[in-house]
Design an enzyme around this catalytic site. Structure first.
Site, mmCIF file in Angstrom:
data_model
loop_
_atom_site.group_PDB
_atom_site.id
_atom_site.type_symbol
_atom_site.label_atom_id
_atom_site.label_comp_id
_atom_site.label_asym_id
_atom_site.label_seq_id
_atom_site.Cartn_x
_atom_site.Cartn_y
_atom_site.Cartn_z
ATOM 1 N N ASP A 94 18.326 -11.758 -8.198
ATOM 2 C CA ASP A 94 18.863 -10.877 -7.166
ATOM 3 C C ASP A 94 18.102 -9.560 -7.016
ATOM 4 O OD1 ASP A 94 19.673 -9.788 -9.576
ATOM 5 O OD2 ASP A 94 21.512 -8.981 -8.722
ATOM 6 N N GLU A 95 16.879 -9.508 -7.497
ATOM 7 C CA GLU A 95 16.129 -8.260 -7.438
ATOM 8 C C GLU A 95 14.658 -8.568 -7.231
ATOM 9 O OE1 GLU A 95 16.915 -4.372 -10.148
ATOM 10 O OE2 GLU A 95 17.179 -6.309 -11.083
#
Lengths: 465, 376
Positions: A94-95
């Site tokens: 998610d990054e």
């Protein structure tokens, strides 16, 4: 992405919107993976022991992670980032860092007049956030700055659902008032060290000067900390980081003491590791075994083969040789098997191939599925009820049989009559299911016997149809 | 003790016996070489609890006796001596070595603390030294070198009447060689697993004699030992425990294609193409009618391609190997023509030698080689 796993769960389970949601390992030794913002209010955060979280926030919904779905959502988001620039460096599901200059929007930004630049950058970030929201139904936060460090700190500051642009020249003003812990490489120990020297904020780090920091923290650490504090970070965005190893590990709810059980678990982990290795289309030369004892002492042992392999038999045998040399009488809390020294070819092994062939023949004779490759075997990770049963019954129990269905909170199911839903809880022979779908309205709860034949596990539904 | 011996004879004998001295002696006396002078013969012995070596040479004995001296030092000295007769004598606890105008005085080690050498088992049969050495070197190349699986570091010697079969494998290749010998008893039947490195050293050292006699101990005395004797040298080696996996079923018997290539140009091509195969990344072979294409390297790196003439019977095949394993086999077949037989690209291939292009393969030696499977 903001509270990624928890947000995905809230998006796919309408009844959980606005409620505290905690995703992670649910066994007695589980750890919080993500807590929704509603749960964070109560002090729950990721990496916290699940038991601790349950005390802080007893009313939250506790769910198992559904990685397949997270990965699918992540792929969608990473796809959007790749539209911005070819240089995308994912940090996790998610990054990711994106080098805006490398892409076509870089040209557009360069073409813009200097005074319009800031606005153009901000617009790019806002459009990305809108695109992500449209494609996934989830919120994302964006930090834009001249370096990876500041972009990351900016995105932390933007959370949740925000955008922060740190314009060139304003880095020190932005960083200055933040606590030293904001900087990479400053954990509790370094922070404590600095605090005793009277340094608590980034501005104070910068004021202390490089010489003072080197004296306090040593050459490498001191110098890099000073560079960060003055906002200096020239690391490039690297699109592809070479995978160095592939590994899997399991923490057991109850320490394993039985030797046969330990070896069986190692064999199972080896199979799972090979499965992942093969999915990645790789092979490896070094087999690594990780053992964490009851007292948290952790050791790794490795053996390097003469040639790379992706053969489950070879990895299993090697891991077995490694565990053979480790004393586990005190009890084992965690086991892990990994493969390093990755390559993209496999030296076939005469004996492994031969034993595989004879196994296949045996499997054919007895009508059992061929277990080699491990795909046929259901996962038994975090087998909470079985572990306990095995422990109370007999320490020397073999690997517990997996029951036909074990209903776990958060799991996707389908009922022949009521349609898709998810398991809210299960116990004393019953399972409670809430029937609702992503994007719908909160649904009703029904309870069935655990062995209800009309109820079956199913694949997760997409968040945005 | 006092004797005279030719310098070359002494240097050879000492050098050979000293090879069996332990690198790190578990007891100080084991660093010693035992010199025994009696009945016109000088014998030198070394022992490291695994391997024992004993060599006898003619010497002019003035006074019989036994002495234990540092083997390493005696080997260095005898190698460096001028080419003149050497006289060795004892004087109390010292040994004097005189040769020409050089004179060395060495300390002795206590003979009474030296362990008794294992007894040589009774001879089981004999074979010409050259044949034995060639066969051992053909097979030992496939033996494993790391100790994680000690069984695989051995060469299996199987004796069945007048046939001896040597076999070794490191799980990536499997070499088997058969040869005839003269057994002492016609219906002898025995199996032994000998450390490959020791066997190779021994076989090479014994080529100077006409025949090597092999002594395999049955049950009873000298169990777990094998002895070799030839050219005045005798050595015993402790056997490895266990046995190689049953291998006869591992060798495929039906093939989808058989390729025949002249060995020398094939070896040259493999060596050239393998230059770009870093750290034993695979070399890829594609056989089609009349031609073999060799390739190595990847597009991210250096690449090489070469074609050589090859006869192919059966289906076209593409297969990849570790270049070292392939070269080991090609040099081991020791034939002008190589024959490679395939079933599929992931199954073992069988390498054997042919005396000429149009003759049958010589099945006294077989080298099974496992391919490399390329992912993706």
């Amino acid at each position: 992405m903001d509270a990624f796993y928890a947000s995905v769960e809230q998006a796919s389970k309408p009844s959980l919107r606005g409620k505290a949601v905690i995703v992670g390992g649910l066994g007695p030794r589980g750890v919080v993976a993500t807590a929704s913002y509603e749960a964070r209010v109560h002090g729950v955060h990721s990496a916290m022991a699940m038991a601790h979280a349950r005390r802080l926030c007893p009313h939250a919904a506790y769910l198992i992670p559904r990685f397949a779905l997270y990965r699918r959502v992540s792929d969608t988001v990473m796809g959007l980032l790749h539209e911005l620039s070819p240089l995308v460096e994912p940090l996790s599901l998610d990054e990711a860092f994106v080098d805006l200059e490398a892409g076509e929007c870089g040209e557009r930004l360069r073409a813009a007049a200097p005074e319009a630049m800031a606005a153009a950058v901000r617009e790019t970030g806002e459009r990305l956030r809108a695109d992500i929201a449209a494609a996934t139904g989830l919120t994302a936060s964006v930090g834009i700055a001249g370096s990876k460090l500041l972009a990351k700190i900016g995105s932390e500051a933007a959370k949740p659902d925000g955008l922060v642009v740190i314009e060139p020249g304003t880095e020190r003003a932005f960083l200055g008032p933040k606590p030293v812990r904001t900087l990479w490489g400053v954990g509790p120990a370094t922070a404590d060290h600095l605090r005793r020297a009277g340094i608590t904020t980034v501005a104070e780090v910068a004021e202390a000067g490089e010489a003072e920091l080197v004296r306090l923290l040593g050459r490498a650490h001191g110098a890099s900390l000073y560079a960060m504090a003055i906002g200096h970070d020239d690391r490039p965005v690297v699109a592809e980081r070479d995978v160095k190893s592939i590994s899997v590990e399991d923490t057991f709810d109850v320490d394993l003491t039985d030797r046969a059980r330990v070896r069986a678990e190692v064999a199972r982990l080896a199979d799972r590791c090979v499965k992942r290795l093969r999915e990645a289309g790789r092979s490896g030369r070094t087999v690594v075994l990780k053992v964490r004892h009851y007292d948290f002492t952790t050791l790794t042992r490795s053996e390097t083969l003469r040639a790379p392999t992706d053969d489950p038999v070879v990895v299993r045998e090697t891991a077995d040789r490694l565990i053979e040399a480790i004393d586990t009488t005190g009890g084992v809390r965690l086991l892990g098997v990994g493969v390093a020294g990755l390559a993209d070819f496999t030296q076939e092994d005469l004996f492994a191939q031969a034993s595989q062939a004879s196994q296949a023949i045996q499997a054919g004779l007895t009508g059992q599925p061929d277990r080699v490759g491990s795909d046929a075997r259901p996962e038994t990770r975090g087998a909470a009820p079985e572990e306990r049963r095995a422990d109370t019954a007999l320490a020397s129990a073999p690997v517990p049989e997996t029951p036909a269905h074990r209903w776990r909170p958060g799991q996707d199911v389908t009922h022949e009559e009521y349609g898709p839903g998810w398991v809210q809880g299960s116990g004393v022979g019953r399972v409670t299911v809430r029937f609702e779908v992503p994007g719908g309205v909160p649904g009703r709860v029904r309870t069935f016997p655990v062995d209800d034949p009309r109820l079956s596990p199913s694949d997760p539904l997409p968040l945005v149809s | 003790m006092k004797f005279r011996v030719e310098r070359d004879v002494l240097a050879d004998a000492v050098a050979w016996a000293a090879r069996s001295l332990p690198a790190r002696p578990p007891a100080p006396v084991l660093a010693g070489l035992l010199l025994k002078a009696e009945e016109g013969q000088l014998s030198l012995s070394a022992f490291d609890y695994e391997v024992s070596a004993r060599v006898s040479v003619d010497a002019e004995i003035d006074e019989e006796g036994t002495v234990l001296v540092s083997g390493r030092l005696l080997a260095d000295i005898s190698r460096a001596l001028p080419n003149r007769p050497v006289e060795i004598s004892t004087d109390g606890v010292r040994v004097t070595v005189v040769c020409g105008s050089s004179r060395f005085t060495l300390h002795t080690l206590p003979v009474e603390e030296y362990p008794a050498l294992p007894q040589m088992p009774t001879a089981s049969g004999s074979v010409p030294g050259e044949v034995f050495a060639a066969a051992v070197s053909q097979v030992a190349v496939a033996a494993g070198r790391d100790d994680t699986l000690p069984v695989l570091t051995g060469v299996r010697i199987e004796i069945e009447g007048d046939t001896v079969t040597l076999a070794a494998t490191d799980r990536y290749r499997f070499a088997v060689r058969e040869f005839l010998w003269k057994p002492e008893v016609p219906d002898i039947s025995a199996v032994a697993l000998v450390p490959a490195k020791t066997l190779l050293d021994t076989a090479k050292a014994l080529t100077s004699g006409d025949t090597v006699s092999i002594a395999l101990a049955g049950a009873g005395q000298g169990e777990g030992l094998i002895g070799f004797e030839g050219a005045g040298r005798r050595t015993t080696t402790r056997l490895l425990e266990g046995d190689l996996p049953k291998y006869r079923t591992l060798f495929p018997t039906e093939f989808a294609s058989v390729a025949v290539i002249e060995t020398a140009p094939f070896v040259e091509a493999v060596k050239r193409v393998a230059l770009v195969a870093e750290r034993n990344t695979p070399i890829r072979l594609s056989f089609s009618t009349g031609v073999l294409t060799l390739e190595a390297g990847s597009s991210d790196d250096a690449q090489a391609v070469e074609r050589v003439d090859a006869q192919l019977e059966g289906d076209d095949i593409s297969i990849a190997f570790n270049p070292t394993f392939l070269l080991d086999g090609l040099s081991a077949i020791d034939s002008p023509v190589a024959q490679l037989s395939f079933t599929t690209s992931t199954k073992p291939a069988l390498l054997s030698g042919r005396p000429a292009i149009d003759t049958e393969a010589d099945d006294a030696y077989k080298y099974l080689i496992m391919p490399v499977r390329l992912s993706g």
